[in-house]
Design an enzyme around this catalytic site. Structure first.
Site, PDB file in Angstrom:
ATOM      1  N   LYS A 117      12.740 -37.564 -14.134  1.00  0.00           N
ATOM      2  CA  LYS A 117      12.360 -36.644 -15.206  1.00  0.00           C
ATOM      3  C   LYS A 117      11.107 -35.842 -14.825  1.00  0.00           C
ATOM      4  CE  LYS A 117      10.941 -37.214 -20.038  1.00  0.00           C
ATOM      5  NZ  LYS A 117      11.440 -35.953 -20.550  1.00  0.00           N
ATOM      6  N   GLY A 118      11.015 -34.638 -15.349  1.00  0.00           N
ATOM      7  CA  GLY A 118       9.848 -33.800 -15.069  1.00  0.00           C
ATOM      8  C   GLY A 118       8.552 -34.477 -15.494  1.00  0.00           C
ATOM      9  N   GLY A 119       7.562 -34.400 -14.631  1.00  0.00           N
ATOM     10  CA  GLY A 119       6.223 -34.854 -14.983  1.00  0.00           C
ATOM     11  C   GLY A 119       5.947 -36.344 -14.880  1.00  0.00           C
ATOM     12  N   VAL A 120       6.922 -37.135 -14.400  1.00  0.00           N
ATOM     13  CA  VAL A 120       6.689 -38.590 -14.350  1.00  0.00           C
ATOM     14  C   VAL A 120       5.841 -39.021 -13.143  1.00  0.00           C
ATOM     15  CG1 VAL A 120       8.760 -39.238 -15.656  1.00  0.00           C
ATOM     16  CG2 VAL A 120       8.878 -39.038 -13.154  1.00  0.00           C
ATOM     17  N   GLY A 121       5.652 -38.089 -12.223  1.00  0.00           N
ATOM     18  CA  GLY A 121       4.816 -38.423 -11.061  1.00  0.00           C
ATOM     19  C   GLY A 121       5.616 -38.443  -9.756  1.00  0.00           C
ATOM     20  N   LYS A 122       6.700 -37.671  -9.693  1.00  0.00           N
ATOM     21  CA  LYS A 122       7.510 -37.642  -8.467  1.00  0.00           C
ATOM     22  C   LYS A 122       6.681 -37.180  -7.271  1.00  0.00           C
ATOM     23  CE  LYS A 122      10.416 -34.780 -10.353  1.00  0.00           C
ATOM     24  NZ  LYS A 122       9.848 -34.806 -11.719  1.00  0.00           N
ATOM     25  N   THR A 123       5.958 -36.066  -7.481  1.00  0.00           N
ATOM     26  CA  THR A 123       5.169 -35.516  -6.378  1.00  0.00           C
ATOM     27  C   THR A 123       4.085 -36.492  -5.954  1.00  0.00           C
ATOM     28  OG1 THR A 123       5.552 -33.344  -7.326  1.00  0.00           O
ATOM     29  CG2 THR A 123       3.851 -33.497  -5.643  1.00  0.00           C
ATOM     30  N   SER A 124       3.390 -37.050  -6.946  1.00  0.00           N
ATOM     31  CA  SER A 124       2.311 -37.992  -6.639  1.00  0.00           C
ATOM     32  C   SER A 124       2.858 -39.174  -5.854  1.00  0.00           C
ATOM     33  CB  SER A 124       1.663 -38.491  -7.932  1.00  0.00           C
ATOM     34  OG  SER A 124       1.272 -37.410  -8.729  1.00  0.00           O
ATOM     35  N   ASP A 133      10.700 -28.984  -5.104  1.00  0.00           N
ATOM     36  CA  ASP A 133      10.529 -28.804  -6.541  1.00  0.00           C
ATOM     37  C   ASP A 133       9.993 -27.393  -6.793  1.00  0.00           C
ATOM     38  OD1 ASP A 133       9.713 -28.846  -9.165  1.00  0.00           O
ATOM     39  OD2 ASP A 133       8.876 -30.863  -9.069  1.00  0.00           O
TER      40      ASP A 133
HETATM   41  N1  LIG Z   1      -0.290 -42.922 -11.569  1.00  0.00           N
HETATM   42  C1  LIG Z   1      -0.886 -41.837 -12.063  1.00  0.00           C
HETATM   43  N2  LIG Z   1      -2.139 -41.922 -12.574  1.00  0.00           N
HETATM   44  C2  LIG Z   1      -2.750 -40.828 -13.071  1.00  0.00           C
HETATM   45  N3  LIG Z   1      -2.228 -39.603 -13.086  1.00  0.00           N
HETATM   46  C3  LIG Z   1      -0.988 -39.457 -12.596  1.00  0.00           C
HETATM   47  C4  LIG Z   1      -0.253 -40.557 -12.058  1.00  0.00           C
HETATM   48  N4  LIG Z   1       0.957 -40.111 -11.644  1.00  0.00           N
HETATM   49  C5  LIG Z   1       0.959 -38.784 -11.918  1.00  0.00           C
HETATM   50  N5  LIG Z   1      -0.195 -38.388 -12.481  1.00  0.00           N
HETATM   51  C6  LIG Z   1      -0.567 -37.033 -12.940  1.00  0.00           C
HETATM   52  O1  LIG Z   1       0.489 -36.543 -13.762  1.00  0.00           O
HETATM   53  C7  LIG Z   1       0.717 -35.153 -13.503  1.00  0.00           C
HETATM   54  C8  LIG Z   1       2.171 -34.953 -13.083  1.00  0.00           C
HETATM   55  O2  LIG Z   1       2.352 -35.633 -11.841  1.00  0.00           O
HETATM   56  P1  LIG Z   1       3.323 -35.067 -10.715  1.00  0.00           P
HETATM   57  O3  LIG Z   1       3.072 -33.607 -10.467  1.00  0.00           O
HETATM   58  O4  LIG Z   1       3.238 -35.990  -9.567  1.00  0.00           O
HETATM   59  O5  LIG Z   1       4.693 -35.242 -11.481  1.00  0.00           O
HETATM   60  P2  LIG Z   1       6.120 -34.620 -11.143  1.00  0.00           P
HETATM   61  O6  LIG Z   1       7.120 -35.591 -11.651  1.00  0.00           O
HETATM   62  O7  LIG Z   1       6.200 -34.271  -9.706  1.00  0.00           O
HETATM   63  O8  LIG Z   1       6.055 -33.313 -12.022  1.00  0.00           O
HETATM   64  P3  LIG Z   1       7.129 -32.075 -12.016  1.00  0.00           P
HETATM   65  O9  LIG Z   1       8.404 -32.605 -12.545  1.00  0.00           O
HETATM   66  O10 LIG Z   1       6.482 -31.075 -12.923  1.00  0.00           O
HETATM   67  O11 LIG Z   1       7.205 -31.624 -10.609  1.00  0.00           O
HETATM   68  C9  LIG Z   1      -0.262 -34.755 -12.420  1.00  0.00           C
HETATM   69  O12 LIG Z   1      -1.362 -34.146 -13.042  1.00  0.00           O
HETATM   70  C10 LIG Z   1      -0.656 -36.055 -11.771  1.00  0.00           C
HETATM   71  O13 LIG Z   1      -1.965 -35.999 -11.235  1.00  0.00           O
END
Ligand SMILES: Nc1ncnc2c1ncn2[C@@H]1O[C@H](COP(=O)(O)OP(=O)(O)OP(=O)(O)O)[C@@H](O)[C@H]1O
Length: 378
Positions: free
Chosen positions: A98-105, A127
């Site tokens: 799902k969007g924003g769950v932290g995939k990139t991180s 992405d």
């Molecule tokens: N474990 C964590 N602790 C603190 N902040 C986090 C953590 N994981 C993710 N984040 C924060 O949450 C936000 C979204 O993370 P990220 O970009 O990795 O998600 P994503 O799933 O890749 O998003 P998208 O779907 O928009 O590409 C970022 O600001 C990131 O710094």
């Protein structure tokens, strides 16, 4: 350039809960956890620790939620990672969810961890909402491999611009800089049939590339260049993919292209075979690739991408989720859809887990309540 320290242990303060984000020990599943945009990769404290779990899912019909039967203890999380890191054969890890769950991180984190375990690693973001540059605090937008400083083995990162990939589709479907169906049909020598073929909705198809196509083209480009000897060294490739819907559409692209463009290709083949005898007499049989050839090649590339996703030997799709009701429900649907598409899913990363605490601030108490309601892990 990269801001990773030599050991890749980076620290930062949390934008949301400073008291909790002091530099701390490693979390066994994934080493560093949170990233503050445009600052550094960071270890957060145990507040938001991602944990890798092996996926044993039970789809609960009534509640339609993903039930993770066994939560990995830190030791188990280590063994999950040990399995991912073992062997020198090239492996692809597709992180999605799902969007924003932290995939990139998590993709960035996993890539650093692989590199620190001796694997020359490439992490690629397909992405459309790129944030890999932010994660590494480096500019990766040039479409080139950028070395990330810090890890023990080479780590390179790459962001692929989906706009550029889309242009490739347009150039395949629009000949001579023109636009639309007429041009495409002219390119295949079928211009006179445009009116009759209106009901195939070709216009929509060619002017608006199907969702997921940009990502599929991006992935196929990476597969292509990784096949060259120059890039043989990479033994771990981590993809930070687009949110759920795109990934699923990407997998159905070959069928989609078969169904729509395939009809035209067949028609063209019939006409070509009927006229080829005459053409060859007059020496007019050209070898120039036309719109149909380009689209056929595109379809072949889409098939290759789908095959990579389905290849149990070399590829693993890892669902990233957070323990909230909505994220868990979506992960559950994603898991089921991937299964239907024969894509192997063995592991799940649960990001932003909150460990027990007796001294919560108000924010953490709310978050904890929210996560307790998700019933993600039982
Ligand atoms: N474990 C964590 N602790 C603190 N902040 C986090 C953590 N994981 C993710 N984040 C924060 O949450 C936000 C979204 O993370 P990220 O970009 O990795 O998600 P994503 O799933 O890749 O998003 P998208 O779907 O928009 O590409 C970022 O600001 C990131 O710094």
């Amino acid at each position: 350039m990269a801001t990773l320290s030599s050991s890749s242990r980076l620290y930062s303060s949390s934008p949301i809960c400073k008291s909790r984000f002091s530099p701390t020990t490693l979390v066994s599943g994934i080493d560093f956890i949170s990233f503050s945009p445009r600052t550094t990769l960071s270890y957060s404290s145990a507040l938001v620790s991602p944990v890798i779990l092996s996926l044993s899912v039970k789809h609960n019909r009534r509640r339609s939620s993903l039930q993770v039967k066994s939560v990995a203890s830190p030791t188990e999380a280590v063994s999950e990672f040990d399995e991912m890191v073992s062997g020198t054969k090239r492996k692809y890890y597709m992180l999605g969810g799902k969007g924003g769950v932290g995939k990139t991180s998590c993709a960035a984190s996993l890539a650093v961890r692989f590199a620190n375990n001796g694997h020359p690693t490439l992490v690629v973001s397909t992405d459309p909402a790129h944030s890999l540059s932010d994660s590494f605090a480096q500019d990766l937008t040039g479409g080139m491999l950028v070395p990330v400083e810090g890890p023990e083995a080479p780590l390179f990162a790459l962001e692929i611009n989906p706009e550029k990939a889309r242009e490739e589709f347009r150039s395949a479907s629009q000949m001579n800089g023109g636009t639309g169906v007429k041009d495409f049909m002219d390119g295949m020598g079928l211009g006179m049939l445009v009116e009759q073929l209106g009901e195939l909705k070709l216009g929509e198809l060619l002017d608006t590339p199907p969702p997921g196509l940009d990502e599929a083209i991006a992935i196929s480009k990476v597969i292509q260049f990784l096949e060259s000897p120059e890039y043989n060294m990479f033994t771990r490739i981590v993809f930070d993919t687009a949110p759920t819907g795109h990934t699923l559409r990407l997998l159905s692209l070959p069928d989609f292209l078969d169904a729509s463009i395939g009809k035209i290709l067949k028609l063209r083949q019939k006409i070509t075979s009927a006229t080829s005898a005459i053409k060859s007499v007059f020496g007019k049989e050209g070898n120039k690739p036309d719109a149909a050839d380009k689209l056929e090649k595109l379809r072949e590339r889409m098939v290759k991408v789908r095959e990579l996703f389905r290849d149990t030997e070399s590829t693993e799709f890892v669902i990233v989720t957070i323990p909230t009701v909505m994220a868990v429900s979506e992960s559950s649907r994603l898991s089921a859809s991937l299964k239907k598409e024969s894509v192997p899913v063995k592991r799940l990363i649960v990001n932003q887990l909150l460990p027990p605490s007796s001294s919560d601030c108000k924010f953490c108490a709310i978050k904890r309540k929210e996560r307790a309601g998700s019933n993600a892990c039982s």
